[in-house]
Design a protein around this motif. Structure first.
Motif: not given
Length: 301
Positions: A48-50, A56-57, A92-93, A272-274
């Protein structure tokens, strides 16, 4: 009296199981795997966010702000900014959409080719089976990332070539899985009945055999998407994937490592966390699908 009660309960359980549709039975098993459901929910949020990131941003991934370069996370920039003042969260998104596109499209191509060759190899056997499996053995002889690096070295860097490289090293695994399932099902009674009724080979393979092994293909497909995302990020990290300016997780991780000594931890931590979270969620969700699709592993009754 106790025996009668147990028999009644057992008969009720059998009757209830027979009344369930395959879809409801699958959902019942999957609901019991709460960790897999949680991983699937996180993947759903990522999708959804991608794909809805522009809504959203407040920032675009290429919005330069040289007055706010290398800023750490704040209320304005939740994941900080990079060396050009670009919002890390926005990149990131947008990078999530690219990573999901590369992972899903490459595995889809590999699955279509691998399933087709695996069906023909398992059904016809003979020289078709021998040639297909020898090619698969040659591809299996190379670690996946090294095979992808070799293909990229020949084709050159770029998103399309990354998809091709990841798809090629996905083919032999799908071919082997489908070949094994086809060998086990082609002598089944219902397949023999279809053959005796005069059904052509293509109908037998794609309508009678393939549905019986589709569960294993779906499970491996889900897990393979995570591996493909990791491979694509690795290629971008070493400069063989997308262009450095493209908001892709591996490229962001590679660019951010130059600022680790300066204490700009956010440039490497968030990409890295993503990667870690996405790959782990695909693996956990795929493991839950395997348990839900295999009645032998059902422990929820």
């Amino acid at each position: 009296m106790t025996t009668l009660t147990n028999d009644t309960a057992q008969n009720a359980l059998v009757k209830d199981t027979k009344m369930r549709s395959p879809l409801s039975e699958f959902w019942r098993r999957l609901k019991a795997r709460r960790l897999a459901l949680f991983a699937g929910g996180l993947l759903g949020l990522l999708f959804v966010f991608a794909f809805a990131a522009p809504i959203f941003l407040p920032f675009t991934p290429d919005a330069f702000d040289y007055a706010n370069t290398l800023k750490e996370p704040s209320f304005l920039h939740w994941a900080g900014t990079d060396e050009f003042g670009r919002d890390v969260l926005a990149r990131l998104m947008f990078g999530a959409k690219l990573s999901l596109l590369i992972g899903s499209s490459s595995v889809t191509i590999g699955a279509v080719i691998g399933v087709t060759f695996g069906l023909f190899a398992g059904y016809y056997g003979g020289w078709i089976d021998a040639v297909t499996m020898r090619i698969a053995d040659v591809l299996f002889a190379f670690p996946g990332i090294l095979l992808a690096i070799g293909i990229i070295a020949i084709l050159g860097p770029g998103i399309l070539n990354v998809i091709i490289a990841v798809a090629i090293f996905s083919v032999p695994a799908f071919a082997r899985i489908v070949r094994g399932g086809t060998l086990g099902l082609k002598e089944s009674t219902y397949v023999e009945a279809a053959r005796a009724a005069g059904a052509p080979d293509r109908i037998i393979m794609f309508r009678h055999i393939l549905p019986g092994i589709l569960g294993a293909v779906i499970v491996y497909f889900t897990m393979r998407v995570g591996t493909s995302i990791l491979t694509a990020a690795s290629l971008s990290f070493i400069g063989l994937g997308v262009e450095p300016s493209v908001p892709e997780w591996g490229a962001m991780l590679s660019a951010g490592r130059e600022y680790l000594m300066a204490g700009k931890w956010h440039l490497t931590f968030f990409p890295g966390f993503a990667i870690f979270l996405t790959v782990m969620c695909f693996n956990v969700f795929g493991d839950g699908l395997r348990d839900a699709l295999d009645p032998k592993l059902d422990e929820t009754k």
